[in-house]
Motif scaffolding. Structure first.
Motif, PDB file in Angstrom:
ATOM      1  N   LYS A 173      10.710  -7.386  13.038  1.00  0.00           N
ATOM      2  CA  LYS A 173      11.085  -8.394  14.024  1.00  0.00           C
ATOM      3  C   LYS A 173      11.404  -7.757  15.377  1.00  0.00           C
ATOM      4  CE  LYS A 173      12.832 -11.937  10.839  1.00  0.00           C
ATOM      5  NZ  LYS A 173      13.981 -12.792  10.477  1.00  0.00           N
ATOM      6  N   LYS A 174      12.065  -6.608  15.368  1.00  0.00           N
ATOM      7  CA  LYS A 174      12.387  -5.931  16.629  1.00  0.00           C
ATOM      8  C   LYS A 174      11.122  -5.409  17.295  1.00  0.00           C
ATOM      9  CE  LYS A 174      17.099  -4.712  15.270  1.00  0.00           C
ATOM     10  NZ  LYS A 174      18.049  -3.649  14.864  1.00  0.00           N
ATOM     11  N   LYS A 175      10.165  -4.972  16.498  1.00  0.00           N
ATOM     12  CA  LYS A 175       8.890  -4.538  17.072  1.00  0.00           C
ATOM     13  C   LYS A 175       8.185  -5.699  17.756  1.00  0.00           C
ATOM     14  CE  LYS A 175       4.294  -3.691  16.975  1.00  0.00           C
ATOM     15  NZ  LYS A 175       4.024  -3.934  18.372  1.00  0.00           N
ATOM     16  N   VAL A 176       8.170  -6.872  17.109  1.00  0.00           N
ATOM     17  CA  VAL A 176       7.528  -8.048  17.697  1.00  0.00           C
ATOM     18  C   VAL A 176       8.257  -8.479  18.957  1.00  0.00           C
ATOM     19  CG1 VAL A 176       6.945 -10.471  17.311  1.00  0.00           C
ATOM     20  CG2 VAL A 176       6.622  -8.803  15.469  1.00  0.00           C
ATOM     21  N   ALA A 177       9.607  -8.465  18.914  1.00  0.00           N
ATOM     22  CA  ALA A 177      10.385  -8.891  20.072  1.00  0.00           C
ATOM     23  C   ALA A 177      10.182  -7.978  21.269  1.00  0.00           C
ATOM     24  CB  ALA A 177      11.871  -8.959  19.708  1.00  0.00           C
ATOM     25  N   SER A 178       9.964  -6.679  21.041  1.00  0.00           N
ATOM     26  CA  SER A 178       9.886  -5.730  22.155  1.00  0.00           C
ATOM     27  C   SER A 178       8.467  -5.521  22.658  1.00  0.00           C
ATOM     28  CB  SER A 178      10.482  -4.381  21.737  1.00  0.00           C
ATOM     29  OG  SER A 178       9.811  -3.861  20.595  1.00  0.00           O
ATOM     30  N   SER A 179       7.500  -5.365  21.791  1.00  0.00           N
ATOM     31  CA  SER A 179       6.137  -5.025  22.249  1.00  0.00           C
ATOM     32  C   SER A 179       5.069  -5.950  21.703  1.00  0.00           C
ATOM     33  CB  SER A 179       5.809  -3.576  21.860  1.00  0.00           C
ATOM     34  OG  SER A 179       5.907  -3.383  20.458  1.00  0.00           O
ATOM     35  N   GLY A 180       5.450  -7.031  21.054  1.00  0.00           N
ATOM     36  CA  GLY A 180       4.469  -7.997  20.589  1.00  0.00           C
ATOM     37  C   GLY A 180       4.091  -7.778  19.131  1.00  0.00           C
ATOM     38  N   ALA A 181       3.497  -8.787  18.559  1.00  0.00           N
ATOM     39  CA  ALA A 181       3.110  -8.741  17.151  1.00  0.00           C
ATOM     40  C   ALA A 181       1.854  -7.894  16.967  1.00  0.00           C
ATOM     41  CB  ALA A 181       2.858 -10.155  16.634  1.00  0.00           C
ATOM     42  N   PRO A 182       1.770  -7.165  15.870  1.00  0.00           N
ATOM     43  CA  PRO A 182       0.535  -6.441  15.576  1.00  0.00           C
ATOM     44  C   PRO A 182      -0.570  -7.429  15.204  1.00  0.00           C
ATOM     45  CG  PRO A 182       2.007  -6.337  13.696  1.00  0.00           C
ATOM     46  CD  PRO A 182       2.766  -7.025  14.799  1.00  0.00           C
ATOM     47  N   ASP A 183      -1.796  -6.944  15.222  1.00  0.00           N
ATOM     48  CA  ASP A 183      -2.912  -7.812  14.845  1.00  0.00           C
ATOM     49  C   ASP A 183      -2.865  -8.160  13.355  1.00  0.00           C
ATOM     50  OD1 ASP A 183      -4.483  -7.869  17.407  1.00  0.00           O
ATOM     51  OD2 ASP A 183      -4.439  -5.703  17.076  1.00  0.00           O
ATOM     52  N   TYR A 184      -2.353  -7.221  12.554  1.00  0.00           N
ATOM     53  CA  TYR A 184      -2.321  -7.438  11.114  1.00  0.00           C
ATOM     54  C   TYR A 184      -0.968  -6.998  10.566  1.00  0.00           C
ATOM     55  CZ  TYR A 184      -7.353  -7.649  11.848  1.00  0.00           C
ATOM     56  OH  TYR A 184      -8.604  -7.961  12.318  1.00  0.00           O
ATOM     57  N   PHE A 185      -0.520  -7.722   9.547  1.00  0.00           N
ATOM     58  CA  PHE A 185       0.736  -7.394   8.881  1.00  0.00           C
ATOM     59  C   PHE A 185       0.493  -7.436   7.374  1.00  0.00           C
ATOM     60  CE2 PHE A 185       4.722  -8.881   6.844  1.00  0.00           C
ATOM     61  CZ  PHE A 185       5.540  -7.802   7.167  1.00  0.00           C
ATOM     62  N   PHE A 186       0.743  -6.302   6.730  1.00  0.00           N
ATOM     63  CA  PHE A 186       0.558  -6.205   5.276  1.00  0.00           C
ATOM     64  C   PHE A 186       1.873  -5.758   4.653  1.00  0.00           C
ATOM     65  CE2 PHE A 186       0.023  -3.669   1.479  1.00  0.00           C
ATOM     66  CZ  PHE A 186      -0.820  -4.453   0.693  1.00  0.00           C
ATOM     67  N   SER A 187       2.260  -6.430   3.585  1.00  0.00           N
ATOM     68  CA  SER A 187       3.451  -6.032   2.836  1.00  0.00           C
ATOM     69  C   SER A 187       3.082  -5.847   1.378  1.00  0.00           C
ATOM     70  CB  SER A 187       4.549  -7.088   2.964  1.00  0.00           C
ATOM     71  OG  SER A 187       5.644  -6.774   2.113  1.00  0.00           O
ATOM     72  N   SER A 188       3.600  -4.781   0.788  1.00  0.00           N
ATOM     73  CA  SER A 188       3.364  -4.551  -0.634  1.00  0.00           C
ATOM     74  C   SER A 188       4.231  -5.459  -1.500  1.00  0.00           C
ATOM     75  CB  SER A 188       3.642  -3.081  -0.985  1.00  0.00           C
ATOM     76  OG  SER A 188       4.988  -2.738  -0.692  1.00  0.00           O
ATOM     77  N   GLU A 189       5.202  -6.147  -0.898  1.00  0.00           N
ATOM     78  CA  GLU A 189       6.135  -6.963  -1.667  1.00  0.00           C
ATOM     79  C   GLU A 189       6.157  -8.431  -1.238  1.00  0.00           C
ATOM     80  OE1 GLU A 189       7.728  -5.735  -4.225  1.00  0.00           O
ATOM     81  OE2 GLU A 189       7.070  -3.676  -3.910  1.00  0.00           O
ATOM     82  N   LEU A 190       5.996  -8.691   0.055  1.00  0.00           N
ATOM     83  CA  LEU A 190       6.105 -10.072   0.533  1.00  0.00           C
ATOM     84  C   LEU A 190       4.790 -10.818   0.305  1.00  0.00           C
ATOM     85  CD1 LEU A 190       7.943  -9.454   3.929  1.00  0.00           C
ATOM     86  CD2 LEU A 190       8.948 -10.104   1.732  1.00  0.00           C
ATOM     87  N   PRO A 191       4.849 -12.023  -0.226  1.00  0.00           N
ATOM     88  CA  PRO A 191       3.614 -12.777  -0.471  1.00  0.00           C
ATOM     89  C   PRO A 191       3.022 -13.329   0.820  1.00  0.00           C
ATOM     90  CG  PRO A 191       5.524 -14.115  -1.036  1.00  0.00           C
ATOM     91  CD  PRO A 191       6.050 -12.749  -0.689  1.00  0.00           C
ATOM     92  N   GLY A 192       1.732 -13.614   0.772  1.00  0.00           N
ATOM     93  CA  GLY A 192       1.085 -14.319   1.870  1.00  0.00           C
ATOM     94  C   GLY A 192       0.743 -13.477   3.080  1.00  0.00           C
ATOM     95  N   THR A 193       0.825 -12.145   3.011  1.00  0.00           N
ATOM     96  CA  THR A 193       0.471 -11.320   4.162  1.00  0.00           C
ATOM     97  C   THR A 193      -1.021 -10.976   4.099  1.00  0.00           C
ATOM     98  OG1 THR A 193       1.064  -9.257   3.028  1.00  0.00           O
ATOM     99  CG2 THR A 193       2.797 -10.390   4.237  1.00  0.00           C
ATOM    100  N   HIS A 194      -1.496 -10.250   5.097  1.00  0.00           N
ATOM    101  CA  HIS A 194      -2.924  -9.958   5.170  1.00  0.00           C
ATOM    102  C   HIS A 194      -3.374  -9.095   3.984  1.00  0.00           C
ATOM    103  CE1 HIS A 194      -2.519 -10.980   9.616  1.00  0.00           C
ATOM    104  NE2 HIS A 194      -3.429 -11.805   9.157  1.00  0.00           N
ATOM    105  N   SER A 195      -4.667  -9.111   3.750  1.00  0.00           N
ATOM    106  CA  SER A 195      -5.221  -8.499   2.544  1.00  0.00           C
ATOM    107  C   SER A 195      -6.084  -7.289   2.883  1.00  0.00           C
ATOM    108  CB  SER A 195      -6.062  -9.525   1.778  1.00  0.00           C
ATOM    109  OG  SER A 195      -7.147  -9.982   2.586  1.00  0.00           O
ATOM    110  N   VAL A 196      -6.302  -6.461   1.851  1.00  0.00           N
ATOM    111  CA  VAL A 196      -7.195  -5.309   1.950  1.00  0.00           C
ATOM    112  C   VAL A 196      -8.075  -5.281   0.692  1.00  0.00           C
ATOM    113  CG1 VAL A 196      -5.575  -3.927   3.311  1.00  0.00           C
ATOM    114  CG2 VAL A 196      -5.547  -3.755   0.826  1.00  0.00           C
ATOM    115  N   ASN A 197      -9.088  -4.459   0.748  1.00  0.00           N
ATOM    116  CA  ASN A 197      -9.902  -4.173  -0.434  1.00  0.00           C
ATOM    117  C   ASN A 197      -9.943  -2.662  -0.577  1.00  0.00           C
ATOM    118  OD1 ASN A 197     -11.752  -3.812  -2.477  1.00  0.00           O
ATOM    119  ND2 ASN A 197     -13.349  -5.112  -1.571  1.00  0.00           N
TER     120      ASN A 197
END
Length: 531
Positions: free
Chosen positions: A134-158
């Motif tokens: 959240k601090k990264k988004v507040a200071s320099s903007g959101a990244p293009d992609y966000f992946f979490s190994s634990e949180l559901p519904g984030t971006h995917s990889v293969n």
């Protein structure tokens, strides 16, 4: 004026030496030594007083005190870590709450557009703290992609994305283990990967790790894969080798040989978060992210599952670093990799990976809590970082071993000492140079949050200097971070279509049978008998 003064002092000292020589006046020689020493000190101070602001591009760290010689500190307005040496990465040490993440990670990301405009980046965040995102988004903007190994519904990889040889290379590091006594079993598993992966990748359709798992674990899936490969026009040599292998022995015996591989593969294919690791149409394609200069944030809470995922992700970037390296990275845009609190996420191939990144314009920015985390990788890797990373940033550290290591990182300076003696009525004067550490271990224990000692490199007037700065790193403005929402779950995405051997063959009964056999083969003695 300074040059004239130095010439006059040199002339006076020379005349005093001559007078002492001809008239045996030792007091004259002693006075000449003193004046020569004064001239030497003035010369050093004049040499060191050259401006350090010649580098206009780089990470601006604000006002600082320059301590290359701590006995003659200098104030530097708007100190800069030059962009040329930012490209060699940074090593950051700091105890919990010392400010590593907020001051170093978020600070660089906030200012990166000013010295690496348009560059992409990857953040591997090893604490799993959503406040950091959240601090990264507040200071320099959101990244293009966000992946979490634990949180559901984030971006995917293969994790099976890429060319066959690249896939085998990275799976070797992330899935195949090595024993201390022999590499026979790991070599056997690698040989079989070299047989199966080219067949999967040669089908001309999307495949994932679940397909690989099923093709090895289930005999009917193995037979279907062979049939599909024959119809798809897979390379005849690869096809012939694969067919000879599956006809060489009973399926149960062949699967037993690869049971260790299947066990390590299982966390990637079965579980609540593994759909996002096996997307046939993934959001995150590492090759495209690096090539197009996109930003990706990997949220990796410290769990065993997160570590296995982190190793696989790092190996995907390893492939891109190798590709850049072979193509020649001189004209490539920088793509920095930030490894925040990365001490528990290292693996056997990390040393070669980091060396490759340095020559591929993919600088690494590490942060660690202690020397012990560095040495847990290997003492050789610790020394390698010291030798190859240009910027060392040390915030408050508490342990004696870490603080003494920080003293060594800041280096030494040459101190000139003038001494006199009186022996049997004869005066003597001596001039001695010796190396002294610039800092003490106590200096690092007394720093406030955000305060740091920084060793860097800088080109000034044709020379390469090694200035040491003490500063309080400027904080990015993340004052509104509590109002930042986490990314919306990726729910409306159309699922990609692919081989889907898993969906066809991995019913509950089959899964139970595979797991029962895996438990049976967990005994090393039984495993050796099967092999």
């Amino acid at each position: 004026m300074r040059v004239v003064s130095l010439i006059l002092l040199a002339g006076v000292a020379f005349n005093l030496f001559l007078m002492g020589w001809f008239f045996s006046a030792w007091w004259s020689v002693a006075l000449g030594v003193v004046i020569a020493a004064m001239g030497s000190v003035l010369l050093r101070r004049w040499y060191r007083s050259r401006p350090l602001q010649s580098a206009t591009a780089g990470w601006r760290i604000g006002d600082a005190i320059e301590l290359s010689n701590p006995y003659t500190p200098r104030r530097v307005n708007d100190a800069v870590l030059p962009v040329a040496y930012m490209g060699l990465g940074a090593l950051c040490l700091g105890s919990p709450k010392a400010g590593k993440t907020e001051s170093m990670l978020l600070g660089i990301l906030d200012k990166m557009e000013s010295f690496w405009p348009g560059s992409g980046y990857a953040v591997f965040e090893g604490k799993g703290d959503i406040d950091i995102y959240k601090k990264k988004v507040a200071s320099s903007g959101a990244p293009d992609y966000f992946f979490s190994s634990e949180l559901p519904g984030t971006h995917s990889v293969n994790l099976l994305d890429g060319e066959a040889n690249d896939v085998v290379d990275r799976l070797t590091h992330s899935l195949i283990g090595h024993t201390q006594s022999t590499s026979f079993y790991s070599d056997e598993q690698l040989a079989k990967l070299l047989l199966v992966v080219p067949i999967l990748k040669g089908l001309g359709m999307p495949v994932n790790l679940r397909d690989l798992y099923t093709a090895v674990a289930v005999e009917d899936a193995e037979i279907e894969l062979l049939r599909l490969a024959k119809g798809a026009g897979v390379d005849p040599v690869a096809l012939s080798m694969y067919e000879n292998w599956i006809k060489s022995d009973e399926h149960e015996n062949r699967r037993a040989v690869l049971q260790g591989l299947l066990n390590r593969l299982f966390p990637f294919v079965y579980g609540p978060h593994t759909d996002r690791l096996n997307d046939y149409a993934p959001d995150i394609k590492v090759a495209e992210i690096v090539e197009q200069g996109r930003g990706v944030y990997f949220h990796l809470p410290l769990t065993k599952f997160s570590k296995t995922v982190a190793v696989a992700l790092v190996e995907m970037f390893n492939v891109e670093a190798r590709r850049r390296q072979l193509a020649g990275a001189d004209g490539s845009e920088p793509f920095p990799l930030f490894m925040d609190d990365w001490g528990d996420f290292f693996h056997a191939n990390f040393g070669p990976f980091s060396a490759r990144c340095r020559s591929a314009a993919m600088p690494l920015f590490f942060s660690f809590q202690s020397l012990a985390q560095l040495e847990s990788v290997s003492p050789a890797f610790k020394d390698e970082l010291d030798d190859t990373i240009a910027n060392k940033i040390v915030l408050r550290v508490m342990g004696d071993s870490t603080s003494h290591y920080a003293v060594r990182l800041m280096g030494e300076y040459e101190r000139t000492e003038l001494g006199s003696s009186d022996l049997d009525g004869r005066d003597g004067v001596s001039l001695m140079n010796r190396m002294v550490f610039r800092t003490s271990s106590q200096d690092f224990k007394q720093l406030r949050p955000g305060e740091a000692y920084i060793s860097t490199l800088m080109d000034v007037a044709g020379d390469t200097l090694n200035p040491i700065f003490k500063t309080r790193l400027p904080l990015a403005d993340f004052s509104e971070w509590q109002n930042v929402a986490m990314p919306d779950p990726v729910q409306d995405k159309v699922a990609g279509r692919g081989l889907d051997l898993w969906g066809k063959y991995m019913d509950p009964a089959t899964m139970d049978a595979i797991q029962a056999e895996a438990e049976h083969l967990a005994d090393p003695e039984q495993y050796r008998e099967v092999v």
